[in-house]
Design a protein around this motif. Structure first.
Motif, PDB file in Angstrom:
ATOM      1  N   TYR A  56       0.675  -1.242  -0.084  1.00 42.35           N
ATOM      2  CA  TYR A  56       0.028  -0.055   0.054  1.00 42.35           C
ATOM      3  C   TYR A  56       0.836   1.333  -0.102  1.00 42.35           C
ATOM      4  N   LEU A  57       2.142   1.247  -0.281  1.00 40.94           N
ATOM      5  CA  LEU A  57       3.000   2.044  -0.262  1.00 40.94           C
ATOM      6  C   LEU A  57       2.788   3.334  -1.353  1.00 40.94           C
ATOM      7  N   LYS A  58       2.152   2.801  -2.726  1.00 35.36           N
ATOM      8  CA  LYS A  58       1.903   3.572  -3.464  1.00 35.36           C
ATOM      9  C   LYS A  58       0.566   4.388  -3.242  1.00 35.36           C
ATOM     10  N   MET A  59       0.022   4.015  -2.462  1.00 35.69           N
ATOM     11  CA  MET A  59      -1.584   4.724  -1.925  1.00 35.69           C
ATOM     12  C   MET A  59      -1.100   5.844  -1.192  1.00 35.69           C
ATOM     13  N   VAL A  60       0.252   5.790  -0.330  1.00 37.34           N
ATOM     14  CA  VAL A  60       0.585   6.871   0.406  1.00 37.34           C
ATOM     15  C   VAL A  60       1.287   7.756  -0.449  1.00 37.34           C
ATOM     16  N   ILE A  61       2.120   7.514  -1.314  1.00 36.85           N
ATOM     17  CA  ILE A  61       2.918   8.338  -2.040  1.00 36.85           C
ATOM     18  C   ILE A  61       2.227   9.013  -3.295  1.00 36.85           C
ATOM     19  N   PRO A 199      22.998   9.949  16.307  1.00 36.40           N
ATOM     20  CA  PRO A 199      22.149   9.062  15.326  1.00 36.40           C
ATOM     21  C   PRO A 199      22.626   8.625  14.274  1.00 36.40           C
ATOM     22  N   LYS A 200      22.442   7.564  13.652  1.00 32.37           N
ATOM     23  CA  LYS A 200      22.811   7.095  12.142  1.00 32.37           C
ATOM     24  C   LYS A 200      21.745   7.113  11.286  1.00 32.37           C
ATOM     25  N   SER A 201      22.353   7.340   9.978  1.00 30.02           N
ATOM     26  CA  SER A 201      21.154   7.325   8.942  1.00 30.02           C
ATOM     27  C   SER A 201      21.149   5.711   8.432  1.00 30.02           C
ATOM     28  N   ILE A 202      19.807   5.360   8.098  1.00 25.83           N
ATOM     29  CA  ILE A 202      19.620   3.879   7.710  1.00 25.83           C
ATOM     30  C   ILE A 202      18.792   4.010   6.185  1.00 25.83           C
ATOM     31  N   ILE A 203      19.725   3.240   5.422  1.00 19.86           N
ATOM     32  CA  ILE A 203      19.426   2.679   4.044  1.00 19.86           C
ATOM     33  C   ILE A 203      18.492   1.554   3.949  1.00 19.86           C
ATOM     34  N   GLY A 204      17.431   1.578   3.596  1.00 22.46           N
ATOM     35  CA  GLY A 204      16.460   0.305   3.710  1.00 22.46           C
ATOM     36  C   GLY A 204      15.603   0.002   2.367  1.00 22.46           C
ATOM     37  N   LEU A 205      14.816  -0.818   2.686  1.00 23.80           N
ATOM     38  CA  LEU A 205      13.957  -1.580   1.674  1.00 23.80           C
ATOM     39  C   LEU A 205      14.967  -2.568   1.116  1.00 23.80           C
ATOM     40  N   MET A 206      15.831  -3.291   1.855  1.00 23.08           N
ATOM     41  CA  MET A 206      16.682  -4.236   1.232  1.00 23.08           C
ATOM     42  C   MET A 206      16.339  -5.528   1.459  1.00 23.08           C
ATOM     43  N   GLU A 207      15.115  -5.768   1.669  1.00 27.79           N
ATOM     44  CA  GLU A 207      14.655  -7.240   2.078  1.00 27.79           C
ATOM     45  C   GLU A 207      14.001  -7.781   0.736  1.00 27.79           C
ATOM     46  N   PRO A 208      14.476  -8.878   0.264  1.00 26.93           N
ATOM     47  CA  PRO A 208      14.080  -9.451  -1.044  1.00 26.93           C
ATOM     48  C   PRO A 208      12.480  -9.481  -1.019  1.00 26.93           C
ATOM     49  N   MET A 209      11.786  -9.739  -0.154  1.00 23.18           N
ATOM     50  CA  MET A 209      10.296 -10.003  -0.246  1.00 23.18           C
ATOM     51  C   MET A 209       9.662  -8.732  -0.492  1.00 23.18           C
ATOM     52  N   VAL A 214       7.469  -2.823  -4.086  1.00 16.99           N
ATOM     53  CA  VAL A 214       7.979  -1.400  -4.259  1.00 16.99           C
ATOM     54  C   VAL A 214       8.593  -1.091  -5.678  1.00 16.99           C
ATOM     55  N   PRO A 215       8.607   0.094  -6.211  1.00 19.20           N
ATOM     56  CA  PRO A 215       9.329   0.417  -7.380  1.00 19.20           C
ATOM     57  C   PRO A 215      10.843  -0.218  -7.668  1.00 19.20           C
ATOM     58  N   LYS A 216      11.497  -0.229  -8.601  1.00 15.50           N
ATOM     59  CA  LYS A 216      12.512  -0.949  -8.698  1.00 15.50           C
ATOM     60  C   LYS A 216      13.540   0.083  -8.490  1.00 15.50           C
ATOM     61  N   ASP A 217      13.440   1.485  -8.570  1.00 15.29           N
ATOM     62  CA  ASP A 217      14.502   2.258  -8.240  1.00 15.29           C
ATOM     63  C   ASP A 217      14.318   2.917  -7.019  1.00 15.29           C
ATOM     64  N   MET A 218      13.566   2.328  -6.101  1.00 19.58           N
ATOM     65  CA  MET A 218      13.107   2.800  -4.897  1.00 19.58           C
ATOM     66  C   MET A 218      14.123   2.467  -3.757  1.00 19.58           C
ATOM     67  N   VAL A 219      15.006   3.295  -3.201  1.00 17.14           N
ATOM     68  CA  VAL A 219      15.853   2.891  -2.072  1.00 17.14           C
ATOM     69  C   VAL A 219      15.385   3.843  -1.004  1.00 17.14           C
TER      70      VAL A 219
END
Length: 250
Positions: A56-61, A199-209, A214-219
């Motif tokens: 449902y992420l597209k619904m938010v964005i 505090p550190k920054s977090i790069i995410g959406l790195m889970e295969p499932m 999510v869009p292919k170019d989304m990080v």
């Protein structure tokens, strides 16, 4: 009104404006905030039907819809219900991550992952947690975490470098790419960073499932709101300063 009198959300939005002048994004920024109110027109997960929040992420964005998380999500979007602190993190002995998803080789590794995940969870500040496009969040809300989505590797590099620009302790590890679920990477882990002195920054959406939804170019690049404001204030005078001519060779 003086800057120190502005609400947290107003400062975060102003900080986003500063970022957009020097960094390119391919998706709108997202903010997270707690509330005791059942805000109207929010998306709510059905209790007895499994779902992944990233469906449902597209619904938010794209549509400006907000998603509401709470303890009622436990039988639907189970990850946020547990990782966001609304329900106790279930420990199945590591079986699901080893035998179903095969994300870990052994039960021992999976169990250690569950234990580490539990140590990062904080009790919710209120009854509900909302995820919403940053520009749509009411100025009275206190934003906890910000997710931004750099347009490409060049723009991700800018964010990584800015993360270390004012570092006094973690000179080379001030940005993390955790091996974790998608929902941990965009809220649980960056929210936990809010309670750190540096505090550190977090790069995410790195889970295969999650990559299935999510869009292919989304990080995602996520930080606590207070750190987001600090980083934006560091732009002036840094390598991202519009008045600085960045050398391309020596």
């Amino acid at each position: 009104m003086r800057v120190e009198e502005l609400m947290n959300s107003e400062l975060v939005k102003e900080s986003l404006r500063k970022f957009t002048e020097v960094v390119s994004f391919n998706y709108p920024a997202v903010g997270w905030y707690f509330s005791s109110e059942e805000i109207e027109n929010s998306f709510i997960f059905k209790k007895e039907k499994w779902a992944c929040m990233f469906m449902y992420l597209k619904m938010v964005i794209n549509k400006g819809k907000r998603i509401r998380f709470s303890g009622d999500n436990v039988n639907a979007c189970t990850g946020p219900a547990e990782f966001f602190g609304f329900n106790e993190l279930e420990d199945d002995g590591g079986v699901f991550l080893v035998e179903t998803e095969r994300f870990f080789k052994t039960l021992e590794i999976s169990q250690a992952y569950t234990k580490e995940s539990a140590s990062l969870i904080h009790p919710p500040k209120d009854t509900y947690l909302y995820m919403e496009k940053l520009e749509n969040i009411d100025n009275v809300e206190e934003i906890e975490v910000v997710n931004i989505f750099p347009a490409d590797l060049t723009n991700l590099t800018k964010l990584i470098t800015l993360s270390g620009y004012d570092s006094v302790t973690s000179l080379m590890d001030n940005v993390l790419i955790p091996n974790c679920s998608g929902c941990q990477s965009i809220f649980e882990i960056p929210y936990n960073q809010k309670f750190k002195e540096h505090p550190k920054s977090i790069i995410g959406l790195m889970e295969p499932m999650v990559r299935n939804f999510v869009p292919k170019d989304m990080v995602s690049f996520s930080v606590p709101a207070n750190r987001f404001i600090e980083m934006a204030n560091n732009i002036e005078g840094s390598f991202l300063d519009k008045n600085f001519k960045n050398p391309t060779g020596f």
